[in-house]
Design an enzyme around this catalytic site. Structure first.
Site, short mmCIF file in Angstrom:
data_model
loop_
_atom_site.label_atom_id
_atom_site.label_comp_id
_atom_site.label_asym_id
_atom_site.label_seq_id
_atom_site.Cartn_x
_atom_site.Cartn_y
_atom_site.Cartn_z
N ASP A 21 0.85 -1.20 0.00
CA ASP A 21 0.00 0.00 0.00
C ASP A 21 0.89 1.24 0.00
OD1 ASP A 21 -1.86 1.97 0.44
OD2 ASP A 21 -2.15 1.47 2.56
N ASN A 23 -0.15 4.51 -0.27
CA ASN A 23 -0.70 5.79 0.20
C ASN A 23 -1.41 5.70 1.55
OD1 ASN A 23 -2.89 4.35 -0.57
ND2 ASN A 23 -3.80 5.94 -1.87
N ASP A 25 -3.93 3.98 2.76
CA ASP A 25 -5.37 3.78 2.96
C ASP A 25 -5.70 2.33 3.35
OD1 ASP A 25 -5.00 2.46 0.60
OD2 ASP A 25 -6.54 3.53 -0.53
N ASP A 29 -1.84 -1.23 -3.77
CA ASP A 29 -2.17 -0.50 -4.99
C ASP A 29 -1.06 -0.62 -6.03
OD1 ASP A 29 -0.22 1.37 -3.99
OD2 ASP A 29 -1.80 2.11 -2.65
N ASP A 98 -5.49 -10.66 -15.29
CA ASP A 98 -6.52 -11.64 -15.00
C ASP A 98 -7.72 -11.34 -15.90
OD1 ASP A 98 -8.10 -13.56 -13.39
OD2 ASP A 98 -6.59 -13.14 -11.86
N ASP A 193 -9.83 -16.69 -15.75
CA ASP A 193 -10.59 -17.12 -14.58
C ASP A 193 -11.67 -18.15 -14.96
OD1 ASP A 193 -11.11 -16.46 -11.69
OD2 ASP A 193 -13.10 -15.98 -12.47
N GLU A 246 -7.62 -21.09 -15.67
CA GLU A 246 -8.00 -21.70 -14.39
C GLU A 246 -9.15 -22.63 -14.71
OE1 GLU A 246 -9.62 -20.75 -9.92
OE2 GLU A 246 -10.53 -19.88 -11.69
N HIS A 312 -4.35 -17.01 -4.58
CA HIS A 312 -5.17 -16.21 -3.67
C HIS A 312 -6.42 -16.94 -3.18
CE1 HIS A 312 -6.91 -16.03 -7.59
NE2 HIS A 312 -8.04 -15.57 -7.08
N ASP A 313 -6.64 -18.18 -3.65
CA ASP A 313 -7.80 -18.96 -3.21
C ASP A 313 -7.42 -20.09 -2.26
OD1 ASP A 313 -9.55 -17.54 -4.88
OD2 ASP A 313 -9.31 -18.96 -6.53
O1 ISL Z 1 -11.69 -20.89 -4.31
C1 ISL Z 1 -12.15 -21.95 -4.62
C2 ISL Z 1 -12.22 -22.94 -3.67
O2 ISL Z 1 -12.44 -22.30 -2.52
C3 ISL Z 1 -12.64 -22.28 -5.94
O3 ISL Z 1 -13.82 -22.98 -5.94
C4 ISL Z 1 -12.76 -21.01 -6.71
O4 ISL Z 1 -13.95 -20.39 -6.42
C5 ISL Z 1 -12.65 -21.35 -8.13
O5 ISL Z 1 -11.38 -21.87 -8.27
C6 ISL Z 1 -12.80 -20.14 -9.01
O6 ISL Z 1 -11.88 -19.15 -8.66
C7 ISL Z 1 -11.79 -18.00 -9.43
O7 ISL Z 1 -13.04 -17.43 -9.74
C8 ISL Z 1 -13.81 -16.93 -8.67
C9 ISL Z 1 -12.99 -16.05 -7.73
O8 ISL Z 1 -13.70 -15.84 -6.55
C10 ISL Z 1 -11.64 -16.67 -7.40
O9 ISL Z 1 -10.88 -15.80 -6.60
C11 ISL Z 1 -10.98 -16.97 -8.69
O10 ISL Z 1 -9.66 -17.45 -8.53
C12 ISL Z 1 -14.93 -16.15 -9.27
O11 ISL Z 1 -14.46 -15.22 -10.17
CA CA Z 2 -3.49 2.19 -1.18
#
Ligand code: ISL
Ligand code: CA
Length: 529
Positions: A21, A23, A25, A29, A98, A193, A246, A312-313
């Site tokens: 971050d 700035n 907040d 960013d 993405d 995605d 994905e 991130h999931d």
């Molecule tokens: O995160 C998951 C398991 O907890 C997956 O079911 C996930 O939702 C799936 O892989 C799809 O993920 C992607 O699309 C989603 C988004 O929330 C995720 O962050 C992204 O990686 C919807 O756009």
């Molecule tokens: Ca920021």
């Protein structure tokens, strides 16, 4: 095998909200990313994948896009984005965006006009008078009634994420324009995605199932393949770029098809399902052998693919597949060896390179993720005990991966001078970039050495894969290219292990020059052959 830059480079994924971050907040960013580009370069990465930075009301932290060609003001401006693209180019880092095209946000203009039946948007989404029985990725229903249009719309994810209708050719035309917009700006490709669910072959009721009822109507359908061929032919082939899809619940056979004249590689999920039964919330004790076997299967069945342990999931790999209590450094390094030596393009997720762990929260109040909140509520309705529900969240919540990046030991881990949108992990006093940067024996330095080695190794970048040895805790394989070979051996347990293997090391987690039939706990090495 064709010589493609995206096979030779290591990818680093940034979740912008939690990275840096600039700035104060509390939200990461684009300027924050720009500040850190030099240390990413020093780490040796060659491709940067940014999770969404587009305009979004953040029902799902940017995976609900309300304008594909604008930057979310909390991340900065389009000028900032141009500056990032420019600086990355100067450092010879390719930037990958993405691409979220299964759905938009319900605040997207297309949806707002579709609700009013305004052409050409009337059929941009999937509208129906009566819902079917499909269940969604975040639990619960997939249909929401819209008062204005007096119909239900389909959303496989949150109700703020209506699914686009790919039976309408105009939708794909709009998507092509978005892709060209970013490619013309100089980005080098897309992480696509949930790309294998785009096309719904029917809206009939699904077979009753505890998880994702209805999926047989949309997982990896021919219609999706056709769309991807078209995107390749009409857009992607005109640029020097690559795509990684994905692909949820994908099987190797489908993945191979998706990677023929369509995508360049996919994220498979089978190795992410080695600590659960069927769906991630039904917890199962992790056993290294299950991870090895899933990896092995995909190594054998795909000529090339994406290799990843985190994003991130997903929970943090050192907490999930390693031992973040007793062998933090050792197990983070052992996983690094595996990640960077398997056949395929490796993806490092922010913080993985310093061994960041799962969150240390104590209650639901500290959780921000929409999926976690939904699932926690649904499990309550199904009368799961309070204790089990919290265990589910603690082990599997997506917020495990989303706690702010730990840059130093100071307040808020140096992520922000303000209050972070999601709490930092209290272990940032010991696990943080700065102290690891100053310690030659750290996880960070080990990643750097490994990446440097991979960047210079034809065998790792291009070589074939062959299994050498597999036991409940130990995985060993050989990579070979053009007459040259390397061995890799990984002990993913906290115990010493006898192995049928002797050799001099090129790199070893324990700094040993030689392996002699025994591995230390969580020891891994690349062996000269
Ligand atoms: O995160 C998951 C398991 O907890 C997956 O079911 C996930 O939702 C799936 O892989 C799809 O993920 C992607 O699309 C989603 C988004 O929330 C995720 O962050 C992204 O990686 C919807 O756009
Ligand atoms: Ca920021």
């Amino acid at each position: 095998m064709a010589r493609n830059w995206w096979k030779e480079r290591v990818v680093y994924q940034i979740y912008p909200r939690s990275f840096c971050d600039s700035n104060g907040d509390g939200i990461g960013d684009i300027q924050g990313i720009i500040q850190k580009l030099d240390v990413l370069k020093e780490l040796g990465i060659g491709i940067l994948w940014l999770s969404p930075v587009y305009r979004s009301p953040n029902r799902d932290n940017g995976y609900d896009i309300s304008d594909y060609c604008e930057i979310n003001p909390e991340f900065g401006t389009m000028e900032d984005m141009d500056e990032l693209i420019e600086k990355a180019k100067r450092l010879d880092i390719k930037l990958v965006m993405d691409l979220v095209i299964n759905h938009t946000s319900f605040e997207h203009e297309w949806f707002q006009r579709s609700r009013k039946r305004e052409e050409p948007y009337t059929d941009y989404y999937i509208w129906k008078d009566k819902p079917n029985n499909w269940t969604g990725f975040f639990g619960g229903t997939t249909w929401t009634y819209d008062e204005q249009r007096k119909q239900y719309y389909l959303h496989l994810f949150d109700e703020g994420q209506p699914d686009l209708n790919y039976n309408n050719p105009k939708v794909l035309q709009s998507v092509k324009a978005v892709m060209r917009f970013w490619l013309d700006k100089g980005v080098s490709g897309f992480r696509c995605d949930v790309i294998n669910v785009l096309y719904k072959s029917s809206l009939k009721n699904g077979f009753p199932s505890p998880a994702l009822c209805g999926r047989e109507h949309y997982i990896s359908k021919k219609g999706t393949l056709k769309i991807l061929h078209e995107l390749r032919r009409d857009v992607l082939s005109e640029y020097d770029c690559f795509t990684v899809g994905e692909t949820v619940m994908v099987k190797p056979r489908q993945a191979r098809k998706l990677c023929t004249d369509a995508l360049d590689m996919v994220f498979a999920f089978e190795h992410m399902e080695t600590d659960c039964f069927f769906i991630k919330w039904f917890l199962r004790k992790f056993k290294p052998e299950r991870l090895f076997r899933a990896l092995l299967k995909w190594q054998k069945k795909m000529p090339w693919n994406a290799v990843y342990f985190e994003n991130h999931d997903q929970p943090r790999s050192v907490s999930r597949f390693g031992d973040d209590k007793n062998f933090h450094k050792e197990s983070a390094k052992a996983l690094a060896v595996l990640l960077l030596t398997l056949k395929g393009t490796p993806y490092v997720y922010q913080g993985e390179e310093i061994g960041m762990t799962n969150f240390d929260y104590e209650s639901m109040d500290e959780i921000r993720d929409v999926e976690s909140k939904n699932v926690y509520e649904i499990a309550k309705r199904f009368r799961f005990s309070e204790e089990y529900r919290w265990r589910m969240i603690r082990l599997k919540s997506r917020d495990n991966a989303r706690t702010p990046m730990q840059w130093n030991a100071q307040e808020n881990a140096g992520f922000s001078s303000g209050e972070p949108w999601l709490k930092v992990n209290k272990n940032h006093g010991s696990i943080n970039f700065e102290s690891e940067y100053n310690d030659p024996d750290s996880v960070w330095h080990f990643y750097k050495k490994l990446i440097e080695f991979r960047n210079g190794s034809e065998v790792l970048k291009r070589g074939s894969f062959r299994l050498s040895y597999l036991s409940p805790d130990v995985f060993a394989f050989e990579r070979a290219y053009d007459g040259k070979k390397l061995g890799v051996i990984v002990n993913l347990s906290g115990k010493k292990k006898k192995v049928p293997c002797v050799g001099f090391t090129v790199l070893s987690t324990h700094g040993r020059a030689q392996i002699d039939c025994e591995l230390e706990p969580y020891e891994a090495a690349i062996l000269r052959r």
